[in-house]
Design an enzyme around this catalytic site. Structure first.
Site, PDB file in Angstrom:
ATOM      1  N   ASP A  40       5.564  -2.101  -7.670  1.00 49.43           N
ATOM      2  CA  ASP A  40       4.200  -2.345  -8.118  1.00 49.43           C
ATOM      3  C   ASP A  40       3.231  -1.369  -7.437  1.00 49.43           C
ATOM      4  O   ASP A  40       3.336  -1.147  -6.218  1.00 49.43           O
ATOM      5  CB  ASP A  40       3.835  -3.791  -7.738  1.00 49.43           C
ATOM      6  CG  ASP A  40       2.549  -4.249  -8.375  1.00 49.43           C
ATOM      7  OD1 ASP A  40       2.473  -4.254  -9.610  1.00 49.43           O
ATOM      8  OD2 ASP A  40       1.618  -4.612  -7.632  1.00 49.43           O
TER       9      ASP A  40
ATOM     10  N   GLU B 157       5.433   2.091 -10.466  1.00 50.17           N
ATOM     11  CA  GLU B 157       4.188   2.060 -11.240  1.00 50.17           C
ATOM     12  C   GLU B 157       3.154   2.868 -10.471  1.00 50.17           C
ATOM     13  O   GLU B 157       2.964   2.647  -9.270  1.00 50.17           O
ATOM     14  CB  GLU B 157       3.704   0.620 -11.407  1.00 50.17           C
ATOM     15  CG  GLU B 157       2.501   0.532 -12.315  1.00 50.17           C
ATOM     16  CD  GLU B 157       1.640  -0.701 -12.085  1.00 50.17           C
ATOM     17  OE1 GLU B 157       0.915  -1.079 -13.009  1.00 50.17           O
ATOM     18  OE2 GLU B 157       1.670  -1.269 -10.963  1.00 50.17           O
TER      19      GLU B 157
HETATM   20  C1  GLC Z   1       0.232  -4.014 -11.200  1.00 48.77           C
HETATM   21  C2  GLC Z   1       0.740  -5.137 -12.067  1.00 48.77           C
HETATM   22  C3  GLC Z   1      -0.422  -5.998 -12.454  1.00 48.77           C
HETATM   23  C4  GLC Z   1      -1.034  -6.564 -11.202  1.00 48.77           C
HETATM   24  C5  GLC Z   1      -1.415  -5.464 -10.232  1.00 48.77           C
HETATM   25  C6  GLC Z   1      -1.687  -6.001  -8.874  1.00 48.77           C
HETATM   26  O1  GLC Z   1      -0.611  -3.159 -11.882  1.00 48.77           O
HETATM   27  O2  GLC Z   1       1.393  -4.599 -13.183  1.00 48.77           O
HETATM   28  O3  GLC Z   1      -0.042  -7.018 -13.331  1.00 48.77           O
HETATM   29  O4  GLC Z   1      -2.176  -7.300 -11.526  1.00 48.77           O
HETATM   30  O5  GLC Z   1      -0.362  -4.537 -10.060  1.00 48.77           O
HETATM   31  O6  GLC Z   1      -0.499  -6.413  -8.266  1.00 48.77           O
END
Ligand code: GLC
Length: 568
Positions: free
Chosen positions: A227, A296
């Site tokens: 994440d 991500e």
């Molecule tokens: C990422 C996740 C999202 C979340 C954020 C904070 O972007 O995909 O759903 O709100 O991180 O953890």
């Protein structure tokens, strides 16, 4: 020629399961791990190679599981650790790999580490989080903003606690700093105030988080989706972000958050070192089966994105490529993205494409019902690992959420910008019975079901030879059986039509052409130098004829995969 097999995460297709919304096995209106186990045969039939399960850890659910209270357990809402072990075992029995979410940047504010950290400035856990003094006037240490909209957006309400005698000045709306009245410092929360940022510069934090990875690797997980991977390290001096004068946005507008260039609150060069360490840890487990690190990233450019493969391909195996998420749906724009991705990719790095996820709009809503079919063909025929979001294989659409049923904290914090994520997180549509087979009749699912679930569901679509599900199923089967599709080279072709994106996928003698029409109107595609061919699959699912690729007529929004003669 004997060619080496690719690791599963390169040749395969990864399906994202949002556990709250996939299948409720215990009748509380919320999906769970047993529900996923119950549906593994479906995933096996569908033909995906791996699933990524969004967070299922103990959590107060302020951000639906991205606020974790215990990294090494399962929230009772979803089951327990034994259910998780069964899930891994049952998935592996069906040759489905299991990837789980790893949330390194922040914990929940209910995590015992943070609770201890709040005890006093001298607590041993204090330095596990990002605490900083107020400026002389009492305002936050710098101008950083929360990506999910800080709850400080309601100035004046935050520090009226009993402890606080003299309130500090107003915290600007959206600030990612929250004042702690008891210890008189601010803590950083790049997301919700319930998600305090960990301090990855503290070696104890890093080693504890790496222990978490080992805990799950030892239980057999095949990889992690990391994440907000590039948030974990920030500017040591906590400098102000400069203004974003041209209002460059990454892939979607985020309101005030876009008023700054986020150069100091994320993407610090030191992130690369941490990712190398993480990769090293994963590589240590490769002896059994290759483990994958998927990250991500919030980045501004493809150049920056490509850097996360690592200078020696020693960081992320797959830095998510989100370029499609903000793209305009036309042949030119999509081709430009694919060509740019291919061009910028470091030598030996493996591409990937994402069309949607739990933070984005549904494909069928962004592009329309017919384009969703072309989009699926695009996703599953490009070079690189495709990510398929649950329900997109059915053509599920965004669901309009009545105000009283809004759950997403982002929509609550920054309403009206279209950032709400509930519409694409609604229950999976399994069948036409009440509650679509997601949860028992009479139970209220945590988010409302789509109105069209009686037509758009697994049961109906499996029986329909022309459905979106049948198309996805056939695309997945073709991708798996054809080397050209799952591992071949990619080259864009000129087709004579501005509305069509046409490309060649090639492996040894196998040559497949993919021709996608992005317009409402029929289009003629001419790629004469490639001669005769045979349509293997059309998005309409009703064409299998031999054709002359010098003059291929595509219907409006039709896509075709054509095998060229020399390889027939
Ligand atoms: C990422 C996740 C999202 C979340 C954020 C904070 O972007 O995909 O759903 O709100 O991180 O953890």
């Amino acid at each position: 020629m004997v060619s080496q097999a690719l690791p599963w995460w390169q040749s395969g297709v990864i399906y994202q399961v949002y556990p709250r919304s996939f299948k409720d096995s215990d009748g509380d209106g919320i999906g769970d791990l047993q529900g996923i186990i119950d549906k593994l045969d479906y995933l096996s039939w569908l033909g995906v190679d791996a699933m990524w399960i969004s967070p299922f850890y103990p959590s107060p659910m302020a951000d639906f599981g991205y606020d974790i209270m215990d990294y090494c357990d399962v929230d009772p809402l979803f089951g327990d650790i034994h259910t998780f072990d069964t899930l891994v075992e049952e998935a592996h029995r069906r040759t489905i790999k299991v990837i789980i979410d790893f949330v390194p940047n922040h914990t929940s504010n209910q995590h015992p580490w943070f609770q201890q950290s709040c005890q006093s400035r001298s607590d041993p856990r204090r330095d596990w989080y990002m605490w900083a003094d107020a400026k002389a006037d009492g305002s936050p240490p710098n101008n950083w903003l929360s990506m999910l909209g800080g709850s400080s957006a309601k100035p004046g309400t935050l520090w009226k606690t009993e402890v606080e005698q003299v309130p500090p000045p107003l915290v600007p709306a959206g600030s990612s700093w929250k004042w702690d009245a008891a210890t008189r410092q601010y803590y950083l929360h790049s997301f919700l105030e319930q998600q305090p940022d960990l301090n990855w510069r503290n070696p104890a934090v890093q080693s504890t988080m790496f222990e978490v990875l080992r805990f799950w690797l030892d239980r057999g997980v095949d990889g992690f989706r990391i994440d907000v991977a590039n948030f974990i390290l920030k500017d040591r001096l906590l400098r102000d972000n400069p203004p974003n004068l041209s209002r460059t946005v990454i892939h979607k507008s985020r309101g005030d958050y876009d008023s700054q260039l986020h150069i100091y609150d994320r993407g610090h060069p030191d992130v690369h070192g941490a990712l190398r360490d993480l990769r090293n840890l994963l590589d240590g487990y490769d002896g059994q089966t290759p483990r994958v690190a998927i990250g991500e990233l919030a980045v501004f450019t493809l150049q920056e994105w490509a850097g996360y493969y690592g200078a020696n391909l020693d960081e992320l195996h797959i830095p998510f490529n989100f370029s499609f998420l903000g793209a305009r749906w036309n042949a030119k724009a999509i081709r430009r993205i694919v060509d740019a991705t291919e061009a910028i990719l470091p030598v030996g790095a493996w591409p990937n494409y994402v069309l949607s996820n739990h933070d984005e709009q549904r494909v069928a809503s962004r592009f329309g019902k017919r384009s969703a079919r072309t989009a699926m063909m695009l996703l599953l025929t490009l070079r690189g690992t495709p990510f398929l979001y649950y329900g997109d294989e059915l053509g599920m659409r965004n669901v309009v959420i009545p105000p009283e049923r809004i759950q997403d904290p982002q929509e609550k914090n920054v309403p009206g910008l279209g950032l709400g994520r509930d519409p694409s997180r609604t229950p999976m549509q399994w069948e036409g019975s009440p509650n679509a087979g997601f949860c028992p009749p009479g139970v209220e699912p945590w988010l409302p079901l789509a109105d069209d679930y009686q037509q758009i569901n697994v049961e109906v679509e499996r029986g329909d030879p022309f459905s979106m599900l049948t198309l996805t199923h056939e695309l997945l089967a073709l991708r798996r059986s054809r080397c050209a599709l799952h591992r071949g080279s990619y080259a864009a072709l000129e087709s004579g039509s501005q509305d069509c994106f046409v490309y060649l996928r090639k492996f040894d003698d196998e040559r497949l052409v993919v021709a996608l029409n992005f317009s409402d109107e029929p289009q003629m595609v001419r790629i004469a130098e490639h001669g005769e061919g045979r349509i293997l699959l059309s998005t309409s699912l009703n064409r299998k004829e031999h054709i002359n690729v010098g003059a291929l007529m595509l219907d409006g929004h039709e896509g075709c995969i054509i095998e060229l003669n020399s390889s027939i």
